[in-house]
Design a protein around this motif. Structure first.
Motif, PDB file in Angstrom:
ATOM      1  N   ALA A 120      -4.883 -14.607 -36.332  1.00 48.83           N
ATOM      2  CA  ALA A 120      -3.761 -15.177 -35.600  1.00 48.83           C
ATOM      3  C   ALA A 120      -3.831 -14.795 -34.130  1.00 48.83           C
ATOM      4  CB  ALA A 120      -2.437 -14.705 -36.211  1.00 48.83           C
ATOM      5  N   VAL A 121      -2.964 -15.446 -33.368  1.00 46.14           N
ATOM      6  CA  VAL A 121      -2.778 -15.146 -31.951  1.00 46.14           C
ATOM      7  C   VAL A 121      -1.296 -14.860 -31.727  1.00 46.14           C
ATOM      8  CG1 VAL A 121      -2.731 -16.165 -29.639  1.00 46.14           C
ATOM      9  CG2 VAL A 121      -4.736 -16.480 -31.097  1.00 46.14           C
ATOM     10  N   VAL A 122      -1.004 -13.839 -30.970  1.00 48.75           N
ATOM     11  CA  VAL A 122       0.364 -13.569 -30.542  1.00 48.75           C
ATOM     12  C   VAL A 122       0.465 -13.993 -29.082  1.00 48.75           C
ATOM     13  CG1 VAL A 122       2.116 -11.800 -30.142  1.00 48.75           C
ATOM     14  CG2 VAL A 122       0.646 -11.658 -32.152  1.00 48.75           C
ATOM     15  N   TYR A 123       1.429 -14.858 -28.780  1.00 47.98           N
ATOM     16  CA  TYR A 123       1.527 -15.356 -27.410  1.00 47.98           C
ATOM     17  C   TYR A 123       2.948 -15.228 -26.885  1.00 47.98           C
ATOM     18  CZ  TYR A 123       3.500 -19.782 -29.199  1.00 47.98           C
ATOM     19  OH  TYR A 123       4.290 -20.731 -29.798  1.00 47.98           O
ATOM     20  N   ARG A 124       3.026 -15.227 -25.559  1.00 44.15           N
ATOM     21  CA  ARG A 124       4.318 -15.169 -24.863  1.00 44.15           C
ATOM     22  C   ARG A 124       4.537 -16.479 -24.112  1.00 44.15           C
ATOM     23  NH1 ARG A 124       5.324 -14.894 -19.063  1.00 44.15           N
ATOM     24  NH2 ARG A 124       3.887 -13.159 -18.844  1.00 44.15           N
ATOM     25  N   VAL A 125       5.710 -17.069 -24.313  1.00 41.27           N
ATOM     26  CA  VAL A 125       6.042 -18.341 -23.697  1.00 41.27           C
ATOM     27  C   VAL A 125       7.272 -18.166 -22.813  1.00 41.27           C
ATOM     28  CG1 VAL A 125       7.454 -19.048 -25.674  1.00 41.27           C
ATOM     29  CG2 VAL A 125       6.500 -20.788 -24.146  1.00 41.27           C
ATOM     30  N   ASP A 126       7.297 -18.878 -21.693  1.00 39.28           N
ATOM     31  CA  ASP A 126       8.458 -18.876 -20.799  1.00 39.28           C
ATOM     32  C   ASP A 126       9.365 -20.030 -21.186  1.00 39.28           C
ATOM     33  OD1 ASP A 126       7.137 -16.847 -19.573  1.00 39.28           O
ATOM     34  OD2 ASP A 126       6.744 -17.893 -17.698  1.00 39.28           O
ATOM     35  N   THR A 127      10.574 -19.728 -21.629  1.00 41.85           N
ATOM     36  CA  THR A 127      11.523 -20.759 -22.033  1.00 41.85           C
ATOM     37  C   THR A 127      12.716 -20.754 -21.098  1.00 41.85           C
ATOM     38  OG1 THR A 127      12.432 -19.177 -23.624  1.00 41.85           O
ATOM     39  CG2 THR A 127      10.850 -20.770 -24.453  1.00 41.85           C
ATOM     40  N   PRO A 128      13.167 -21.921 -20.652  1.00 44.01           N
ATOM     41  CA  PRO A 128      14.249 -21.975 -19.657  1.00 44.01           C
ATOM     42  C   PRO A 128      15.527 -21.284 -20.102  1.00 44.01           C
ATOM     43  CG  PRO A 128      13.196 -24.120 -19.893  1.00 44.01           C
ATOM     44  CD  PRO A 128      12.662 -23.258 -20.996  1.00 44.01           C
ATOM     45  N   ILE A 183       2.816 -21.326 -21.707  1.00 51.43           N
ATOM     46  CA  ILE A 183       2.352 -20.112 -22.365  1.00 51.43           C
ATOM     47  C   ILE A 183       1.595 -19.296 -21.319  1.00 51.43           C
ATOM     48  CG2 ILE A 183       0.917 -19.145 -24.193  1.00 51.43           C
ATOM     49  CD1 ILE A 183       1.360 -21.731 -25.759  1.00 51.43           C
ATOM     50  N   ARG A 184       2.055 -18.106 -21.037  1.00 49.57           N
ATOM     51  CA  ARG A 184       1.496 -17.306 -19.951  1.00 49.57           C
ATOM     52  C   ARG A 184       0.464 -16.280 -20.417  1.00 49.57           C
ATOM     53  NH1 ARG A 184       2.665 -20.362 -15.609  1.00 49.57           N
ATOM     54  NH2 ARG A 184       4.904 -20.745 -15.414  1.00 49.57           N
ATOM     55  N   ARG A 225      11.660 -15.039 -21.673  1.00 46.01           N
ATOM     56  CA  ARG A 225      10.323 -14.931 -22.241  1.00 46.01           C
ATOM     57  C   ARG A 225      10.414 -14.563 -23.724  1.00 46.01           C
ATOM     58  NH1 ARG A 225       8.154 -11.327 -17.153  1.00 46.01           N
ATOM     59  NH2 ARG A 225       7.877 -13.058 -15.702  1.00 46.01           N
ATOM     60  N   ASP A 226       9.742 -15.327 -24.565  1.00 46.20           N
ATOM     61  CA  ASP A 226       9.770 -15.124 -26.005  1.00 46.20           C
ATOM     62  C   ASP A 226       8.356 -14.923 -26.538  1.00 46.20           C
ATOM     63  OD1 ASP A 226      12.547 -15.515 -26.055  1.00 46.20           O
ATOM     64  OD2 ASP A 226      12.317 -17.683 -26.274  1.00 46.20           O
ATOM     65  N   ILE A 227       8.230 -14.289 -27.710  1.00 42.06           N
ATOM     66  CA  ILE A 227       6.938 -13.985 -28.310  1.00 42.06           C
ATOM     67  C   ILE A 227       6.844 -14.645 -29.684  1.00 42.06           C
ATOM     68  CG2 ILE A 227       5.446 -12.132 -29.173  1.00 42.06           C
ATOM     69  CD1 ILE A 227       6.573 -10.329 -26.999  1.00 42.06           C
TER      70      ILE A 227
END
Length: 203
Positions: A125-133, A114-115, A137-139
């Protein structure tokens, strides 16, 4: 190494005034909700840490001391700072009191890093961005009350990043390369609904 910078505030007339006296490798500065403090990522020879500057007292204190910590964000009441940190096995979301009175605690982690993460203004809530192989990048939306089960907002082959939530916590602004280049879009934070392009020619 050429990355040193100053933190300045620019008014509506274009006049820039320094916020802090020191010159360092600053990244991702964030004002506290009351505008009196600044959380900022400071790059160093061994990584990055989050520092807190009291703009009225002209003092700066280091908040983090472990791992590579980046992209600070304030809670709505200004009591806590959340950030992405490598202090665990993979970059995850952590938070701690902004005054450093307690150690950091884990907000959420998953197998992929999670970047960045931002609070919704209502604090629910929290909105986060994750790096998926497989999908760049997904939210996701992570509720802070009840089970912390993330709900996908933007997933797929596009590169979606830089999430920001509107003051009423109903809209999400983000950057995506779905058109072939990065542009800014809006969409409802709740599930469903289309996106509204904001920028043209890159953004």
């Amino acid at each position: 190494g050429g990355s040193a910078s100053q933190l300045v505030r620019v008014d509506e007339h274009g006049l820039a005034q320094p916020l802090v006296d020191s010159v360092q490798a600053y990244t991702h500065p964030r004002y506290s909700p009351d505008g009196r403090r600044l959380a900022v990522e400071v790059q160093g020879a061994s990584g990055a840490d989050i520092w807190i500057s009291d703009l009225g007292q002209h003092t700066t204190e280091r908040l983090t001391h472990e791992g590579y910590s980046q992209r600070p964000e304030w809670s709505a009441d200004g009591s806590r700072v959340m950030y992405s940190s490598s202090r665990s096995t993979v970059n995850s979301l952590w938070w701690q009191p902004a005054d450093g009175s307690a150690p950091a605690t884990l907000v959420f982690e998953r197998p992929d890093p999670i970047r960045e993460g931002v609070f919704t203004p209502d604090g629910k809530a929290v909105v986060y961005r994750v790096d998926t192989p497989g999908s760049n990048r997904d939210i996701y939306l992570l509720p802070l009350t009840g089970p912390r089960t993330p709900a996908p907002i933007l997933t797929g082959i596009n590169d979606d990043k830089e999430p920001r939530v509107s003051p009423d916590s109903k809209w999400l602004a983000y950057v995506s390369n779905e058109s072939g280049r990065e542009e800014v879009y809006l969409r409802a934070l709740s599930a469903g609904g289309g996106r509204i392009p904001v920028s043209t020619g890159g953004g």
